[in-house]
Design an enzyme around this catalytic site. Structure first.
Site, PDB file in Angstrom:
ATOM      1  N   SER A  60       0.828  -1.211   0.000  1.00 44.48           N
ATOM      2  CA  SER A  60       0.000   0.000   0.000  1.00 44.48           C
ATOM      3  C   SER A  60       0.858   1.256   0.000  1.00 44.48           C
ATOM      4  O   SER A  60       1.992   1.253   0.499  1.00 44.48           O
ATOM      5  CB  SER A  60      -0.865   0.001   1.262  1.00 44.48           C
ATOM      6  OG  SER A  60      -1.445   1.269   1.478  1.00 44.48           O
TER       7      SER A  60
ATOM      8  N   TYR B  25      -0.587  -0.318   9.953  1.00 45.91           N
ATOM      9  CA  TYR B  25      -0.919  -0.958   8.676  1.00 45.91           C
ATOM     10  C   TYR B  25       0.226  -0.755   7.674  1.00 45.91           C
ATOM     11  O   TYR B  25       0.692  -1.709   7.045  1.00 45.91           O
ATOM     12  CB  TYR B  25      -2.209  -0.344   8.146  1.00 45.91           C
ATOM     13  CG  TYR B  25      -2.602  -0.742   6.749  1.00 45.91           C
ATOM     14  CD1 TYR B  25      -3.092  -2.014   6.479  1.00 45.91           C
ATOM     15  CD2 TYR B  25      -2.521   0.168   5.696  1.00 45.91           C
ATOM     16  CE1 TYR B  25      -3.473  -2.373   5.188  1.00 45.91           C
ATOM     17  CE2 TYR B  25      -2.905  -0.171   4.411  1.00 45.91           C
ATOM     18  CZ  TYR B  25      -3.378  -1.446   4.164  1.00 45.91           C
ATOM     19  OH  TYR B  25      -3.761  -1.796   2.892  1.00 45.91           O
TER      20      TYR B  25
ATOM     21  N   LYS C  86       2.670  -3.653   6.125  1.00 43.39           N
ATOM     22  CA  LYS C  86       2.797  -3.838   4.672  1.00 43.39           C
ATOM     23  C   LYS C  86       4.267  -3.734   4.242  1.00 43.39           C
ATOM     24  O   LYS C  86       4.726  -4.479   3.368  1.00 43.39           O
ATOM     25  CB  LYS C  86       1.943  -2.814   3.926  1.00 43.39           C
ATOM     26  CG  LYS C  86       0.433  -3.105   4.005  1.00 43.39           C
ATOM     27  CD  LYS C  86       0.106  -4.414   3.305  1.00 43.39           C
ATOM     28  CE  LYS C  86      -1.371  -4.754   3.314  1.00 43.39           C
ATOM     29  NZ  LYS C  86      -1.627  -6.094   2.729  1.00 43.39           N
TER      30      LYS C  86
END
Lengths: 321, 321
Positions: free
Chosen positions: A122, A146, A150
């Site tokens: 991402s 997050y 990632k």
């Protein structure tokens, strides 16, 4: 050619499955089976080959072993705890985004079958002290868990590929818009809502100013890029298996103007402009000066215009009235 | 001020412990206790405060819980499976370098005490498509599992710090030379052996050419930098808690000339030049155009000369004849 889509019930997973069903082949071989796995039963997809749907919790290695099998040729690993959710529930993010990725890669390693693994990273990996312009070789200094998880996934994909345990490739997805369905727990959810809800005759709230810039890609192009991503030649990818997926920068005013250009002025009137300082505090730190040099050279593509993007939503996803 | 050194039995751990013993304080507070933990019993260190030695296996969360306690103020996390070892034994590298780091950080999070955590990363994070010059903000594209696991450690240190679970800082160590003691399983082991063995009247083999360039730091300066590293103000570090520790680039010819300048010409005659293509194949990919801008701005230092480095070995480490 047996394909497994982990996260096959999600927006991108379903779109990818439909495209693979229409294409019928991958990496030059006819698809014989596709398994859609997710934490809840994925919707089935019509295809000219066998499609199975199943539950899988990637945080559980035994559950992974049931879906990743000796005859799995290509694995799409799309499952994730998204940004705001992983920020609220640190353990859930770590268990799914980090250990889930590890469990899938370890299962491949134990099988010794070296499947292709397509991992979705991402643009959330960008942030902090990373300097513009951002792209394939930017130091990951994410400001969300997050994004950190990632970035760790990218490193794992690279190392398991280098060791010959998998043939991995990781793509940093732009913000996907127009997402069909309901708002999700991503902090970027409004970037779809302000278009999707008005296109369906419903009100939506825009919590930021019209000049807010962001980096977008349509679900259709994202799925097309994931199909191409699996087909890339490993040698052509080079030593860094992680790369930015192409997107484009638009302002809120521009995406709304694109909607108006395609469907007329009425939907835009359903947008309520309501500044939300707590949302602005999050998204003002987001980065948009993003470049996808490697992926573009390899043939992956952004949307040609945001008007296209609006049309894709109407053609692919808009619920019947 | 209670300090825990995980990897306290290693070369850097022992040197750090001795410096802390001599200094007597850290972060402006007198040291009341220091625990040296390692997989085998660490050698004790003389100090004007309590020093405990204990075994700890960081791959085991219960073992971590025994050494990281509510009153631990500063944790040095130096323990690692080194490069060649982690390349041979993938599981050992993952268990110690990745899950061991996670276990320590999770223990801190569960205690809620926000200790300072000083993590040793490595220049092994550089490689692959990373472009020169290399430094604080280089994309980690390591070509060893050790480097990958260290890069993941940096991201974890950053995220656990951002979330307020620890006050972390990560330093990418240059190759440490002259290392006292025996050769270890790092592929860089010869970079100490070609000096240490001759300084002790023993033969050594140099497997590369004299013009081979590399980025070095002495053990003494490394330990000094780790002391300073714990004392840095978190705000001054900024959003990226990971940084390059200062080192300097020297050729093999230069480090041997430095030895000759300090002790005369005899030791250099004990070096056998024996090209080893398999060693050259590994180290020719290593990177040396490395810059430590942030750490230098924060007051960390490289050796002033390699002659100093030779003198430090003679003063601190050379075994009595």
């Amino acid at each position: 050619m047996n394909i497994l889509i982990i996260g096959g019930g999600g927006v991108v997973g379903q779109k990818l499955a439909a495209q693979l069903a229409a294409k019928g082949s991958l990496r030059g071989a006819p698809i014989s089976r596709m398994v859609l796995a997710d934490v809840v039963d994925p919707a089935p997809v019509n295809a000219p080959f066998t499609v199975q749907t199943t539950r899988c919790d990637i945080a559980d290695a035994a559950s992974v072993a049931q879906v990743v099998t000796k005859d799995t040729d290509v694995i799409y690993l799309l499952a994730a705890i998204v940004s705001a959710h992983a920020e609220e529930d640190f353990d859930a993010g770590m268990q799914i985004n980090l250990f889930g990725t590890y469990n899938v890669l370890e299962r491949c390693r134990s099988l010794g079958t070296k499947p292709v693994v397509v991992f979705t990273s991402s643009i959330a990996v960008y942030g902090g002290e990373a300097q513009n312009p951002l792209g394939d070789h930017t130091y990951p200094n994410p400001q969300t868990s997050y994004g950190g998880q990632k970035a760790i996934g990218e490193i794992l994909i690279n190392d398991y590929s280098r060791k010959g345990f998998v043939d991995g490739r990781a793509f940093r997805l732009p913000t996907i818009s127009v997402r069909p369905g309901k708002p999700n727990r991503a902090a970027s959810s409004f970037m779809s809502s302000i278009l999707r809800e008005p296109l369906n005759g419903q009100e939506a709230v825009c919590p930021v100013d019209g000049d807010f810039l962001h980096y977008y890609l349509s679900p259709r192009k994202c799925a097309e890029n994931l199909v191409k991503g699996a087909e890339l030649d490993a040698i052509a990818i080079g030593e860094n298996r992680a790369m930015q997926m192409p997107g484009k920068v638009w302002s809120i005013d521009q995406v709304i103007a694109a909607m108006t250009a395609v469907v007329g002025p009425e939907p835009a009137k359903l947008i309520r402009w309501e500044a939300q300082p707590e949302v602005q505090a999050i998204v003002s730190g987001w980065r948009w000066d993003i470049h996808a040099d490697k992926a573009e050279a390899l043939g992956l593509e952004a949307d040609a215009s945001f008007e296209d993007n609006i049309r894709y939503y109407l053609e692919d996803d808009k619920p019947a009235a």
